[in-house]
Design a protein around this motif. Structure first.
Motif, PDB file in Angstrom:
ATOM      1  N   LEU A  86      93.816  -7.626  50.694  1.00 22.64           N
ATOM      2  CA  LEU A  86      93.108  -8.853  51.065  1.00 22.64           C
ATOM      3  C   LEU A  86      92.650  -9.674  49.860  1.00 22.64           C
ATOM      4  CD1 LEU A  86      90.907  -7.253  53.867  1.00 22.64           C
ATOM      5  CD2 LEU A  86      92.857  -8.798  54.213  1.00 22.64           C
ATOM      6  N   GLY A  87      92.861  -9.152  48.661  1.00 19.98           N
ATOM      7  CA  GLY A  87      92.444  -9.874  47.470  1.00 19.98           C
ATOM      8  C   GLY A  87      90.944  -9.849  47.248  1.00 19.98           C
ATOM      9  N   LEU A  88      90.293  -8.789  47.690  1.00 13.81           N
ATOM     10  CA  LEU A  88      88.850  -8.652  47.513  1.00 13.81           C
ATOM     11  C   LEU A  88      88.565  -7.814  46.267  1.00 13.81           C
ATOM     12  CD1 LEU A  88      87.829  -7.930  51.219  1.00 13.81           C
ATOM     13  CD2 LEU A  88      87.251  -9.974  49.908  1.00 13.81           C
ATOM     14  N   ASN A  89      87.781  -8.373  45.368  1.00 11.77           N
ATOM     15  CA  ASN A  89      87.417  -7.679  44.143  1.00 11.77           C
ATOM     16  C   ASN A  89      86.336  -6.646  44.451  1.00 11.77           C
ATOM     17  OD1 ASN A  89      86.528  -6.920  41.552  1.00 11.77           O
ATOM     18  ND2 ASN A  89      87.038  -8.920  40.723  1.00 11.77           N
ATOM     19  N   ARG A  90      86.485  -5.430  43.972  1.00  9.27           N
ATOM     20  CA  ARG A  90      85.508  -4.385  44.244  1.00  9.27           C
ATOM     21  C   ARG A  90      84.435  -4.297  43.159  1.00  9.27           C
ATOM     22  NH1 ARG A  90      88.345   1.101  45.405  1.00  9.27           N
ATOM     23  NH2 ARG A  90      86.205   1.654  45.947  1.00  9.27           N
ATOM     24  N   GLN A  91      84.560  -5.100  42.093  1.00 12.15           N
ATOM     25  CA  GLN A  91      83.577  -5.070  41.020  1.00 12.15           C
ATOM     26  C   GLN A  91      82.536  -6.162  41.216  1.00 12.15           C
ATOM     27  OE1 GLN A  91      83.578  -2.626  38.748  1.00 12.15           O
ATOM     28  NE2 GLN A  91      85.319  -1.836  39.918  1.00 12.15           N
ATOM     29  N   PRO A  92      81.257  -5.881  40.890  1.00 11.38           N
ATOM     30  CA  PRO A  92      80.219  -6.920  40.997  1.00 11.38           C
ATOM     31  C   PRO A  92      80.525  -8.100  40.082  1.00 11.38           C
ATOM     32  CG  PRO A  92      79.258  -4.731  40.643  1.00 11.38           C
ATOM     33  CD  PRO A  92      80.723  -4.597  40.403  1.00 11.38           C
ATOM     34  N   LEU A  93      80.103  -9.266  40.488  1.00 11.84           N
ATOM     35  CA  LEU A  93      80.274 -10.452  39.654  1.00 11.84           C
ATOM     36  C   LEU A  93      79.445 -10.298  38.384  1.00 11.84           C
ATOM     37  CD1 LEU A  93      81.403 -13.441  39.594  1.00 11.84           C
ATOM     38  CD2 LEU A  93      79.091 -14.104  40.296  1.00 11.84           C
ATOM     39  N   GLU A  94      80.038 -10.654  37.251  1.00 10.88           N
ATOM     40  CA  GLU A  94      79.306 -10.599  35.992  1.00 10.88           C
ATOM     41  C   GLU A  94      78.411 -11.825  35.878  1.00 10.88           C
ATOM     42  OE1 GLU A  94      81.539  -9.889  32.507  1.00 10.88           O
ATOM     43  OE2 GLU A  94      82.651  -8.191  33.324  1.00 10.88           O
ATOM     44  N   LEU A  95      77.108 -11.590  35.905  1.00 13.59           N
ATOM     45  CA  LEU A  95      76.143 -12.670  35.787  1.00 13.59           C
ATOM     46  C   LEU A  95      75.710 -12.828  34.333  1.00 13.59           C
ATOM     47  CD1 LEU A  95      74.004 -11.863  38.955  1.00 13.59           C
ATOM     48  CD2 LEU A  95      75.839 -13.546  38.724  1.00 13.59           C
ATOM     49  N   ASP A  96      75.252 -14.005  33.993  1.00 15.22           N
ATOM     50  CA  ASP A  96      74.914 -14.355  32.614  1.00 15.22           C
ATOM     51  C   ASP A  96      73.422 -14.131  32.363  1.00 15.22           C
ATOM     52  OD1 ASP A  96      74.710 -15.331  30.075  1.00 15.22           O
ATOM     53  OD2 ASP A  96      75.424 -17.347  30.532  1.00 15.22           O
ATOM     54  N   LEU A  97      73.107 -13.132  31.570  1.00 16.57           N
ATOM     55  CA  LEU A  97      71.718 -12.830  31.250  1.00 16.57           C
ATOM     56  C   LEU A  97      71.222 -13.564  30.006  1.00 16.57           C
ATOM     57  CD1 LEU A  97      71.786  -8.965  31.871  1.00 16.57           C
ATOM     58  CD2 LEU A  97      70.828 -10.715  33.376  1.00 16.57           C
ATOM     59  N   THR A  98      72.112 -14.250  29.319  1.00 19.73           N
ATOM     60  CA  THR A  98      71.728 -14.889  28.056  1.00 19.73           C
ATOM     61  C   THR A  98      70.968 -16.191  28.255  1.00 19.73           C
ATOM     62  OG1 THR A  98      73.796 -16.169  27.867  1.00 19.73           O
ATOM     63  CG2 THR A  98      73.798 -13.899  26.994  1.00 19.73           C
ATOM     64  N   GLN A  99      70.939 -16.707  29.477  1.00 19.56           N
ATOM     65  CA  GLN A  99      70.288 -17.996  29.714  1.00 19.56           C
ATOM     66  C   GLN A  99      68.788 -17.878  29.976  1.00 19.56           C
ATOM     67  OE1 GLN A  99      72.400 -20.720  32.394  1.00 19.56           O
ATOM     68  NE2 GLN A  99      74.151 -19.312  32.393  1.00 19.56           N
ATOM     69  N   PHE A 100      68.276 -16.658  30.021  1.00 22.18           N
ATOM     70  CA  PHE A 100      66.862 -16.443  30.347  1.00 22.18           C
ATOM     71  C   PHE A 100      65.939 -17.186  29.390  1.00 22.18           C
ATOM     72  CE2 PHE A 100      63.016 -13.724  29.613  1.00 22.18           C
ATOM     73  CZ  PHE A 100      62.389 -14.005  30.809  1.00 22.18           C
ATOM     74  N   ARG A 101      64.932 -17.853  29.956  1.00 19.38           N
ATOM     75  CA  ARG A 101      63.927 -18.569  29.171  1.00 19.38           C
ATOM     76  C   ARG A 101      62.557 -17.975  29.480  1.00 19.38           C
ATOM     77  NH1 ARG A 101      65.992 -24.588  30.654  1.00 19.38           N
ATOM     78  NH2 ARG A 101      64.941 -23.973  32.569  1.00 19.38           N
ATOM     79  N   ARG A 102      61.947 -17.391  28.471  1.00 20.53           N
ATOM     80  CA  ARG A 102      60.652 -16.752  28.670  1.00 20.53           C
ATOM     81  C   ARG A 102      59.569 -17.798  28.918  1.00 20.53           C
ATOM     82  NH1 ARG A 102      59.940 -11.737  27.367  1.00 20.53           N
ATOM     83  NH2 ARG A 102      61.629 -11.847  25.851  1.00 20.53           N
ATOM     84  N   PRO A 103      58.713 -17.591  29.918  1.00 18.63           N
ATOM     85  CA  PRO A 103      57.651 -18.566  30.182  1.00 18.63           C
ATOM     86  C   PRO A 103      56.552 -18.497  29.130  1.00 18.63           C
ATOM     87  CG  PRO A 103      57.416 -16.673  31.623  1.00 18.63           C
ATOM     88  CD  PRO A 103      58.711 -16.480  30.881  1.00 18.63           C
ATOM     89  N   ALA A 104      55.772 -19.559  29.075  1.00 17.24           N
ATOM     90  CA  ALA A 104      54.613 -19.564  28.188  1.00 17.24           C
ATOM     91  C   ALA A 104      53.569 -18.606  28.733  1.00 17.24           C
ATOM     92  CB  ALA A 104      54.051 -20.975  28.078  1.00 17.24           C
TER      93      ALA A 104
END
Length: 391
Positions: A343-361
């Motif tokens: 069916l063309g279904l990927n069994r691996q989780p999507l790789e999300l981007d953790l580098t964009q995190f901005r720490r709050p004040a």
């Protein structure tokens, strides 16, 4: 003549409630005393049983949580941190592995789990505090990993939306698994994050059989509604997968390929499946449910479960608890692999981007003072059964 969906002849106190998964208040493993009714000859025992059969109302317990992030040390789970805005879940899924957590609150993992819902009303504030901590490092985060973050109470309390607002503000990636159409409400936040590889969603579909779904997951969205949610998310550009979990031998397991195909047709691009787990109080609850609704199949289902669990009802060991062991486990794994490949279904989780995190004040002094003044005890309120349109 009894059909597959007709309850077996069981005592009144074990008869199922309409719209609830569990049939009663099973004792938790921490209770020191066991209670048994006594008939004094005046019919009081029967009268008490009838009174208990009154439709149980949903009770929300507002809680000010001390912390909101939970760490994960299991190699079987593809995330490092989790947030559960609610403890207990009104969806009432009879198989829910989180039911035993209600024992820590001195509540029953049975009916209490789906009627006494603890809502962490300061969750968004605590998440902001966690992100502001100098020692915090972004990690793979799952929202609603134990109980559904979009269960009916979320319509009024909006705790999950508040959490996603914080995640969006600080560009922290997250994933979520739900069996509720309520997630569509928050597409205005989720879709822009998904476009930046900051969000992914899995919709849990255990069966396409409406009758079976109503028995297993009495207050969750109908299967067709969940497929529509997959379609809505996919059209909005949100990476969406399907979770065929839990997979229950001889019950919903025969539907595995059909569920995957229906989800793919609706727009799912990924899939995974987890074998039924029966930890602690879930085991007697599930077996009682099997006897009520599938008496002719109950023994066969449990025999197959024991084959998958090395002769036990449950196996909590890492590496085996999610998929089982032996010939049947390997066959299920092959079926999932081949169906996903076809069916063309990927069994691996999507790789999300953790580098964009901005720490709050750092939080303002005034906000900190408000937090210090927040009540530590839970405030209990009685609400209606929320029997309107379910997510």
């Amino acid at each position: 003549m009894r059909t597959a969906h007709t309850p077996a002849a069981v005592p009144l106190r074990f008869m199922p409630y309409k719209g609830r998964g569990a049939s009663g208040h099973i004792a938790s493993r921490f209770e020191a005393l066991d209670r048994e009714g006594f008939d004094d000859g005046w019919g009081t025992l029967a009268q008490a049983a009838l009174q208990e059969r009154a439709a149980p109302r949903t009770q929300l317990i507002e809680q000010h949580a001390r912390t909101i992030l939970s760490g994960n040390d299991s190699p079987d789970i593809p995330f490092d941190l989790s947030i559960n805005p609610y403890r207990g879940c009104e969806h009432g899924c009879i198989y829910c592995f989180a039911r035993p957590t209600h024992s820590y609150l001195d509540f029953s993992p049975g009916l209490d789990f789906e009627t006494r819902i603890v809502a962490k009303t300061n969750a968004a504030e605590k998440l902001h505090e966690a992100f502001a901590s100098p020692g915090y490092e972004p990690a793979l985060l799952s929202l609603g990993s134990a109980t559904d973050a979009y269960q009916p109470a979320e319509r009024q309390l909006r705790i999950t939306r508040g959490l996603i607002e914080v995640l969006s503000e600080h560009r922290h990636a997250f994933s979520i698994v739900t069996k509720s159409a309520g997630i569509e409400r928050d597409l205005d936040l989720i879709a822009p994050m998904a476009a930046q590889r900051l969000a992914a969603v899995y919709v849990s579909i255990t069966t396409l059989d409406v009758k079976l779904a109503r028995l297993m997951e009495p207050r969750a969205a109908a299967p067709a509604r969940r497929l529509r949610t997959i379609e809505t998310l996919a059209r909005a550009g949100v990476p969406v997968g399907v979770s065929v979990s839990p997979l229950i031998p001889l019950l919903n397991e025969p539907e595995l390929e059909r569920i995957l195909e229906a989800a793919r047709d609706a727009g799912a691009s990924r899939a995974f499946s987890v074998l039924l787990r029966l930890p602690w109080e879930v085991n007697p609850l599930f077996q009682q449910w099997l006897q009520q609704h599938f008496p002719q199949r109950a023994a066969h289902v449990m025999a197959r479960m024991r084959e998958l669990r090395g002769g036990r009802d449950n196996d909590a060991r890492f590496g085996r608890r999610m998929r089982g062991q032996g010939v049947w486990a390997e066959l299920l794994s092959q079926r999932l692999h081949k169906a996903c490949a076809r069916l063309g279904l990927n069994r691996q989780p999507l790789e999300l981007d953790l580098t964009q995190f901005r720490r709050p004040a750092a939080p303002a002094r005034q906000a900190a003072a408000v937090r210090r003044g927040a009540p530590a005890s839970a405030l209990t309120t009685q609400l209606d059964n929320l029997q309107g349109e379910l997510f």
